[in-house]
Design a protein around this motif. Structure first.
Motif, PDB file in Angstrom:
ATOM      1  N   GLY A 151      46.745  64.935  47.619  1.00  0.00           N
ATOM      2  CA  GLY A 151      46.816  63.979  48.722  1.00  0.00           C
ATOM      3  C   GLY A 151      45.477  63.300  48.990  1.00  0.00           C
ATOM      4  N   LEU A 152      44.393  64.088  48.960  1.00  0.00           N
ATOM      5  CA  LEU A 152      43.057  63.526  49.179  1.00  0.00           C
ATOM      6  C   LEU A 152      42.684  62.512  48.091  1.00  0.00           C
ATOM      7  CD1 LEU A 152      41.129  66.781  50.162  1.00  0.00           C
ATOM      8  CD2 LEU A 152      41.571  64.818  51.647  1.00  0.00           C
ATOM      9  N   VAL A 153      42.949  62.877  46.840  1.00  0.00           N
ATOM     10  CA  VAL A 153      42.602  61.993  45.720  1.00  0.00           C
ATOM     11  C   VAL A 153      43.424  60.708  45.787  1.00  0.00           C
ATOM     12  CG1 VAL A 153      42.719  61.763  43.210  1.00  0.00           C
ATOM     13  CG2 VAL A 153      41.758  63.832  44.225  1.00  0.00           C
ATOM     14  N   ARG A 154      44.721  60.823  46.041  1.00  0.00           N
ATOM     15  CA  ARG A 154      45.574  59.629  46.129  1.00  0.00           C
ATOM     16  C   ARG A 154      45.106  58.681  47.228  1.00  0.00           C
ATOM     17  NH1 ARG A 154      50.175  59.855  43.051  1.00  0.00           N
ATOM     18  NH2 ARG A 154      50.705  61.940  42.324  1.00  0.00           N
ATOM     19  N   THR A 155      44.763  59.239  48.391  1.00  0.00           N
ATOM     20  CA  THR A 155      44.314  58.415  49.514  1.00  0.00           C
ATOM     21  C   THR A 155      43.031  57.677  49.170  1.00  0.00           C
ATOM     22  OG1 THR A 155      45.316  59.935  51.088  1.00  0.00           O
ATOM     23  CG2 THR A 155      43.615  58.465  51.935  1.00  0.00           C
ATOM     24  N   ARG A 156      42.080  58.372  48.589  1.00  0.00           N
ATOM     25  CA  ARG A 156      40.803  57.738  48.273  1.00  0.00           C
ATOM     26  C   ARG A 156      40.932  56.693  47.172  1.00  0.00           C
ATOM     27  NH1 ARG A 156      39.775  61.982  51.126  1.00  0.00           N
ATOM     28  NH2 ARG A 156      37.770  62.347  52.121  1.00  0.00           N
ATOM     29  N   LEU A 157      41.758  56.961  46.168  1.00  0.00           N
ATOM     30  CA  LEU A 157      41.952  55.974  45.107  1.00  0.00           C
ATOM     31  C   LEU A 157      42.710  54.753  45.621  1.00  0.00           C
ATOM     32  CD1 LEU A 157      42.719  58.303  42.084  1.00  0.00           C
ATOM     33  CD2 LEU A 157      40.668  56.910  42.450  1.00  0.00           C
ATOM     34  N   LYS A 158      43.665  54.954  46.505  1.00  0.00           N
ATOM     35  CA  LYS A 158      44.406  53.831  47.090  1.00  0.00           C
ATOM     36  C   LYS A 158      43.462  52.934  47.884  1.00  0.00           C
ATOM     37  CE  LYS A 158      48.361  53.330  46.975  1.00  0.00           C
ATOM     38  NZ  LYS A 158      49.178  52.530  46.052  1.00  0.00           N
ATOM     39  N   ARG A 159      42.526  53.546  48.610  1.00  0.00           N
ATOM     40  CA  ARG A 159      41.533  52.753  49.344  1.00  0.00           C
ATOM     41  C   ARG A 159      40.700  51.908  48.398  1.00  0.00           C
ATOM     42  NH1 ARG A 159      39.162  57.409  53.273  1.00  0.00           N
ATOM     43  NH2 ARG A 159      41.015  57.662  54.581  1.00  0.00           N
ATOM     44  N   MET A 160      40.309  52.489  47.251  1.00  0.00           N
ATOM     45  CA  MET A 160      39.516  51.739  46.277  1.00  0.00           C
ATOM     46  C   MET A 160      40.301  50.568  45.693  1.00  0.00           C
ATOM     47  SD  MET A 160      37.142  54.192  43.992  1.00  0.00           S
ATOM     48  CE  MET A 160      37.563  55.882  44.309  1.00  0.00           C
ATOM     49  N   GLN A 161      41.611  50.760  45.496  1.00  0.00           N
ATOM     50  CA  GLN A 161      42.425  49.695  44.920  1.00  0.00           C
ATOM     51  C   GLN A 161      42.445  48.459  45.813  1.00  0.00           C
ATOM     52  OE1 GLN A 161      46.119  51.906  44.198  1.00  0.00           O
ATOM     53  NE2 GLN A 161      45.895  51.364  42.042  1.00  0.00           N
ATOM     54  N   TYR A 162      42.312  48.642  47.111  1.00  0.00           N
ATOM     55  CA  TYR A 162      42.361  47.519  48.042  1.00  0.00           C
ATOM     56  C   TYR A 162      40.974  46.999  48.413  1.00  0.00           C
ATOM     57  CZ  TYR A 162      47.318  48.232  48.419  1.00  0.00           C
ATOM     58  OH  TYR A 162      48.656  48.328  48.124  1.00  0.00           O
ATOM     59  N   ARG A 163      39.961  47.383  47.641  1.00  0.00           N
ATOM     60  CA  ARG A 163      38.600  46.905  47.889  1.00  0.00           C
ATOM     61  C   ARG A 163      38.020  46.287  46.619  1.00  0.00           C
ATOM     62  NH1 ARG A 163      34.801  51.034  50.468  1.00  0.00           N
ATOM     63  NH2 ARG A 163      33.500  49.186  50.437  1.00  0.00           N
ATOM     64  N   PRO A 164      38.424  45.053  46.296  1.00  0.00           N
ATOM     65  CA  PRO A 164      37.903  44.431  45.080  1.00  0.00           C
ATOM     66  C   PRO A 164      36.385  44.249  45.106  1.00  0.00           C
ATOM     67  CG  PRO A 164      39.184  42.848  46.359  1.00  0.00           C
ATOM     68  CD  PRO A 164      39.368  44.198  46.997  1.00  0.00           C
ATOM     69  N   ASP A 165      35.790  44.135  46.299  1.00  0.00           N
ATOM     70  CA  ASP A 165      34.340  44.034  46.386  1.00  0.00           C
ATOM     71  C   ASP A 165      33.660  45.317  45.900  1.00  0.00           C
ATOM     72  OD1 ASP A 165      35.520  45.277  48.621  1.00  0.00           O
ATOM     73  OD2 ASP A 165      33.704  44.992  49.817  1.00  0.00           O
ATOM     74  N   LEU A 166      34.265  46.462  46.172  1.00  0.00           N
ATOM     75  CA  LEU A 166      33.739  47.736  45.678  1.00  0.00           C
ATOM     76  C   LEU A 166      33.857  47.793  44.155  1.00  0.00           C
ATOM     77  CD1 LEU A 166      32.667  50.617  46.300  1.00  0.00           C
ATOM     78  CD2 LEU A 166      35.052  51.334  46.434  1.00  0.00           C
ATOM     79  N   LEU A 167      34.998  47.365  43.623  1.00  0.00           N
ATOM     80  CA  LEU A 167      35.189  47.345  42.176  1.00  0.00           C
ATOM     81  C   LEU A 167      34.203  46.385  41.511  1.00  0.00           C
ATOM     82  CD1 LEU A 167      39.092  47.350  42.100  1.00  0.00           C
ATOM     83  CD2 LEU A 167      37.559  49.298  41.798  1.00  0.00           C
ATOM     84  N   ASP A 168      33.938  45.247  42.150  1.00  0.00           N
ATOM     85  CA  ASP A 168      32.938  44.318  41.622  1.00  0.00           C
ATOM     86  C   ASP A 168      31.551  44.958  41.625  1.00  0.00           C
ATOM     87  OD1 ASP A 168      34.819  42.338  41.169  1.00  0.00           O
ATOM     88  OD2 ASP A 168      34.494  41.373  43.114  1.00  0.00           O
ATOM     89  N   GLY A 169      31.296  45.824  42.599  1.00  0.00           N
ATOM     90  CA  GLY A 169      30.027  46.550  42.647  1.00  0.00           C
ATOM     91  C   GLY A 169      29.867  47.491  41.463  1.00  0.00           C
ATOM     92  N   PHE A 170      30.961  48.112  41.030  1.00  0.00           N
ATOM     93  CA  PHE A 170      30.902  48.973  39.849  1.00  0.00           C
ATOM     94  C   PHE A 170      30.567  48.145  38.614  1.00  0.00           C
ATOM     95  CE2 PHE A 170      34.266  51.622  42.193  1.00  0.00           C
ATOM     96  CZ  PHE A 170      33.290  52.341  42.852  1.00  0.00           C
ATOM     97  N   ILE A 171      31.071  46.914  38.560  1.00  0.00           N
ATOM     98  CA  ILE A 171      30.758  46.020  37.436  1.00  0.00           C
ATOM     99  C   ILE A 171      29.272  45.668  37.472  1.00  0.00           C
ATOM    100  CG2 ILE A 171      31.178  43.739  36.434  1.00  0.00           C
ATOM    101  CD1 ILE A 171      34.066  43.971  37.590  1.00  0.00           C
ATOM    102  N   ALA A 172      28.769  45.313  38.646  1.00  0.00           N
ATOM    103  CA  ALA A 172      27.359  44.944  38.776  1.00  0.00           C
ATOM    104  C   ALA A 172      26.448  46.116  38.442  1.00  0.00           C
ATOM    105  CB  ALA A 172      27.091  44.452  40.192  1.00  0.00           C
ATOM    106  N   GLU A 173      26.884  47.326  38.761  1.00  0.00           N
ATOM    107  CA  GLU A 173      26.071  48.521  38.510  1.00  0.00           C
ATOM    108  C   GLU A 173      25.812  48.735  37.021  1.00  0.00           C
ATOM    109  OE1 GLU A 173      26.059  53.151  39.966  1.00  0.00           O
ATOM    110  OE2 GLU A 173      27.971  52.137  39.716  1.00  0.00           O
TER     111      GLU A 173
END
Length: 192
Positions: free
Chosen positions: A162-184
């Motif tokens: 449940g914890l992992v699903r919740t945290r991954l779902k939050r990441m899916q709705y944050r394209p700015d965070l995903l773009d940060g992983f690209i920039a990193e």
């Protein structure tokens, strides 16, 4: 990539056990902080997924999870058919061709996987050079997940699920965070 109208996808796998990753925490002066971990029983969560980017589209994260409860005869990780179904799901969700970049994991390079990839004309595959996890932006997703799970002590594999699903779902709705992983990674994925 642009001439194929394709999504650029970086894929990787990770796993999480009941034992939480270590993280910094606060405690009273002179007393070490302790996080009690029961970790009774067995269990593991396997994760796989690509981070996908396309010009003029928001960055996407497509995921698959497997919960292993430690039962006899239960498979303990993703196999070739699981990766193929993940890629099919990504193709369906993204609605276009995919240029996939991933590492030289055993199940990525064997004959069964090459055969499954050959049956998908919408898929072009590239591999990372050996020992270059810092180039794979999916590693940033797993590092961010594990940092968010730091010092949490779930009692069962279902709690961890449940914890992992919740945290991954939050990441899916944050394209700015995903773009940060690209920039990193330092990779330039947008045309000049």
């Amino acid at each position: 990539m642009r001439d194929r109208d394709a999504w650029l996808c970086f894929a990787d796998e990770a796993g999480q056990l009941l034992r939480p990753p270590k993280a910094c925490t606060w405690s009273r002066r002179g007393r070490p902080s302790l996080v009690r971990v029961r970790a009774a029983g067995s269990g593991r969560i396997s994760l796989a997924g690509p981070v996908c980017q396309k010009v003029d589209r928001r960055t996407r994260l497509v995921l698959r999870m497997m919960v292993h409860r430690g039962r006899k005869g239960e498979k303990k990780g993703f196999r070739e058919k699981d990766f193929a179904s993940l890629l099919d799901a990504a193709h369906q969700q993204l609605g276009g061709n995919i240029v996939l970049v991933w590492d030289d994991y055993n199940h990525h390079v064997d004959a069964a996987m090459r055969e499954l990839i050959g049956k998908r004309p919408w898929l072009t595959l590239f591999r990372f050079p050996t020992c270059t996890p810092d180039l794979n932006l999916a590693e940033g997703v797993w590092a961010h997940l594990k940092k968010s799970l730091g010092n949490l002590a779930p009692c069962s594999i279902d709690d961890l699920d449940g914890l992992v699903r919740t945290r991954l779902k939050r990441m899916q709705y944050r394209p700015d965070l995903l773009d940060g992983f690209i920039a990193e990674t330092g990779l330039i994925t947008t045309p000049p």
